[in-house]
Design a protein around this motif. Structure first.
Motif, PDB file in Angstrom:
ATOM      1  N   GLN A 105       2.721 -10.064  -4.709  1.00 56.13           N
ATOM      2  CA  GLN A 105       2.687 -10.812  -3.459  1.00 56.13           C
ATOM      3  C   GLN A 105       2.083 -10.007  -2.305  1.00 56.13           C
ATOM      4  OE1 GLN A 105       5.582 -10.705  -5.386  1.00 56.13           O
ATOM      5  NE2 GLN A 105       5.122 -12.696  -6.280  1.00 56.13           N
ATOM      6  N   GLY A 106       1.779  -8.732  -2.528  1.00 63.30           N
ATOM      7  CA  GLY A 106       1.204  -7.901  -1.477  1.00 63.30           C
ATOM      8  C   GLY A 106       2.225  -7.072  -0.730  1.00 63.30           C
ATOM      9  N   ALA A 107       3.492  -7.068  -1.176  1.00 65.33           N
ATOM     10  CA  ALA A 107       4.523  -6.245  -0.530  1.00 65.33           C
ATOM     11  C   ALA A 107       4.267  -4.776  -0.866  1.00 65.33           C
ATOM     12  CB  ALA A 107       5.910  -6.659  -1.002  1.00 65.33           C
ATOM     13  N   ILE A 108       4.517  -3.892   0.108  1.00 63.16           N
ATOM     14  CA  ILE A 108       4.229  -2.469  -0.032  1.00 63.16           C
ATOM     15  C   ILE A 108       5.533  -1.716  -0.250  1.00 63.16           C
ATOM     16  CG2 ILE A 108       3.219  -0.463   1.121  1.00 63.16           C
ATOM     17  CD1 ILE A 108       1.638  -2.507   2.842  1.00 63.16           C
ATOM     18  N   VAL A 153      -2.039  10.947  -3.023  1.00 64.98           N
ATOM     19  CA  VAL A 153      -1.309   9.683  -2.912  1.00 64.98           C
ATOM     20  C   VAL A 153      -1.775   8.794  -4.052  1.00 64.98           C
ATOM     21  CG1 VAL A 153      -0.829   7.674  -1.478  1.00 64.98           C
ATOM     22  CG2 VAL A 153      -1.135   9.900  -0.413  1.00 64.98           C
ATOM     23  N   PHE A 154      -0.827   8.349  -4.879  1.00 61.50           N
ATOM     24  CA  PHE A 154      -1.129   7.441  -5.972  1.00 61.50           C
ATOM     25  C   PHE A 154      -0.830   6.022  -5.506  1.00 61.50           C
ATOM     26  CE2 PHE A 154      -0.316  10.666  -9.622  1.00 61.50           C
ATOM     27  CZ  PHE A 154      -1.433  11.368  -9.226  1.00 61.50           C
ATOM     28  N   VAL A 155      -1.837   5.173  -5.505  1.00 65.32           N
ATOM     29  CA  VAL A 155      -1.672   3.773  -5.113  1.00 65.32           C
ATOM     30  C   VAL A 155      -1.631   2.958  -6.392  1.00 65.32           C
ATOM     31  CG1 VAL A 155      -2.648   1.842  -3.830  1.00 65.32           C
ATOM     32  CG2 VAL A 155      -2.871   4.168  -2.945  1.00 65.32           C
ATOM     33  N   ARG A 156      -0.475   2.365  -6.655  1.00 67.21           N
ATOM     34  CA  ARG A 156      -0.276   1.524  -7.833  1.00 67.21           C
ATOM     35  C   ARG A 156      -0.243   0.079  -7.356  1.00 67.21           C
ATOM     36  NH1 ARG A 156       4.725   1.798  -9.646  1.00 67.21           N
ATOM     37  NH2 ARG A 156       4.176   1.170 -11.745  1.00 67.21           N
ATOM     38  N   ALA A 157      -1.312  -0.652  -7.595  1.00 66.59           N
ATOM     39  CA  ALA A 157      -1.375  -2.039  -7.150  1.00 66.59           C
ATOM     40  C   ALA A 157      -1.395  -2.958  -8.357  1.00 66.59           C
ATOM     41  CB  ALA A 157      -2.625  -2.268  -6.302  1.00 66.59           C
ATOM     42  N   ASP A 158      -0.643  -4.034  -8.263  1.00 66.54           N
ATOM     43  CA  ASP A 158      -0.658  -5.046  -9.310  1.00 66.54           C
ATOM     44  C   ASP A 158      -2.068  -5.623  -9.407  1.00 66.54           C
ATOM     45  OD1 ASP A 158      -0.303  -7.683 -10.648  1.00 66.54           O
ATOM     46  OD2 ASP A 158       1.812  -7.123 -10.563  1.00 66.54           O
ATOM     47  N   GLY A 159      -2.529  -5.899 -10.622  1.00 65.38           N
ATOM     48  CA  GLY A 159      -3.862  -6.450 -10.813  1.00 65.38           C
ATOM     49  C   GLY A 159      -4.044  -7.812 -10.177  1.00 65.38           C
ATOM     50  N   ARG A 160      -2.945  -8.516  -9.934  1.00 66.38           N
ATOM     51  CA  ARG A 160      -3.003  -9.844  -9.309  1.00 66.38           C
ATOM     52  C   ARG A 160      -2.726  -9.786  -7.814  1.00 66.38           C
ATOM     53  NH1 ARG A 160       1.318 -11.686 -13.534  1.00 66.38           N
ATOM     54  NH2 ARG A 160       1.928  -9.633 -12.856  1.00 66.38           N
ATOM     55  N   ALA A 161      -2.566  -8.582  -7.253  1.00 65.71           N
ATOM     56  CA  ALA A 161      -2.314  -8.436  -5.816  1.00 65.71           C
ATOM     57  C   ALA A 161      -3.577  -8.808  -5.040  1.00 65.71           C
ATOM     58  CB  ALA A 161      -1.916  -6.993  -5.493  1.00 65.71           C
ATOM     59  N   PRO A 162      -3.405  -9.326  -3.834  1.00 70.15           N
ATOM     60  CA  PRO A 162      -4.589  -9.662  -3.029  1.00 70.15           C
ATOM     61  C   PRO A 162      -5.416  -8.407  -2.724  1.00 70.15           C
ATOM     62  CG  PRO A 162      -2.579 -10.548  -2.037  1.00 70.15           C
ATOM     63  CD  PRO A 162      -2.166  -9.679  -3.173  1.00 70.15           C
ATOM     64  N   TYR A 163      -6.709  -8.529  -2.866  1.00 73.99           N
ATOM     65  CA  TYR A 163      -7.605  -7.395  -2.617  1.00 73.99           C
ATOM     66  C   TYR A 163      -7.466  -6.907  -1.176  1.00 73.99           C
ATOM     67  CZ  TYR A 163     -11.851  -4.654  -2.258  1.00 73.99           C
ATOM     68  OH  TYR A 163     -12.737  -3.644  -2.047  1.00 73.99           O
TER      69      TYR A 163
END
Length: 156
Positions: free
Chosen positions: A79-82, A113-123
């Motif tokens: 959902q884009g939550a950090i 800093v490791f940024v782990r973003a879901d593949g379906r997260a908004p770009y």
């Protein structure tokens, strides 16, 4: 008669003394068994303890990055939550919290800093987080992905 049976005092006394003496050997087989079981349990459970926010990482063909410093972890869910670690963070508080965890703005450029973003997260959410981290002084930004099976060989 050299095979005399038995009333000579020396042989029978020595046999009795040997049986009643203290046991000087320790059986370590049960200890080794327990240690092997514990080793297997810890080997299986250790990777499960580093789970943070459940995200589905995108697949890439890049290999893992080696680093000496302990990295800071930022996760972005579908959902884009950090999240920093396991706790959710507002976008406005992201830089302040990461600088605090890094040990100040002078050490920000040293810590990866490791940024782990879901593949379906908004770009847009991923791009905003990366831009905020870069503007805050973090120079070692890494996007974490899963390695995909070799699709070039399978596809053609």
């Amino acid at each position: 008669m050299a095979l005399g049976g038995g009333s000579s005092g020396g042989g029978s006394r020595r046999g009795r003394r040997g049986r009643k003496g203290p046991l000087t050997e320790i059986n370590v087989t049960p200890l080794v068994d327990v240690m092997l079981v514990l080793l297997i349990i810890f080997m299986i459970s250790a990777p499960l303890l580093t789970v943070g926010v459940p995200v589905e990482l995108p697949k890439t063909e890049a290999s893992a990055v080696e680093t000496n410093n302990e990295p800071l972890s930022v996760s972005i869910d579908q959902q884009g939550a950090i999240f920093i670690g396991d706790s959710e963070t507002a976008f406005d508080d992201l830089a302040v919290r990461l600088l605090t965890e890094a040990g100040g703005s002078d050490k920000a450029s040293e810590r990866p800093v490791f940024v782990r973003a879901d593949g379906r997260a908004p770009y847009q959410a991923v791009a905003r987080v990366m831009a905020r981290l870069s503007a805050s002084g973090f120079t070692k930004l890494n996007l974490i992905t899963d390695t995909a099976p070799n699709t070039a060989a399978a596809g053609g």
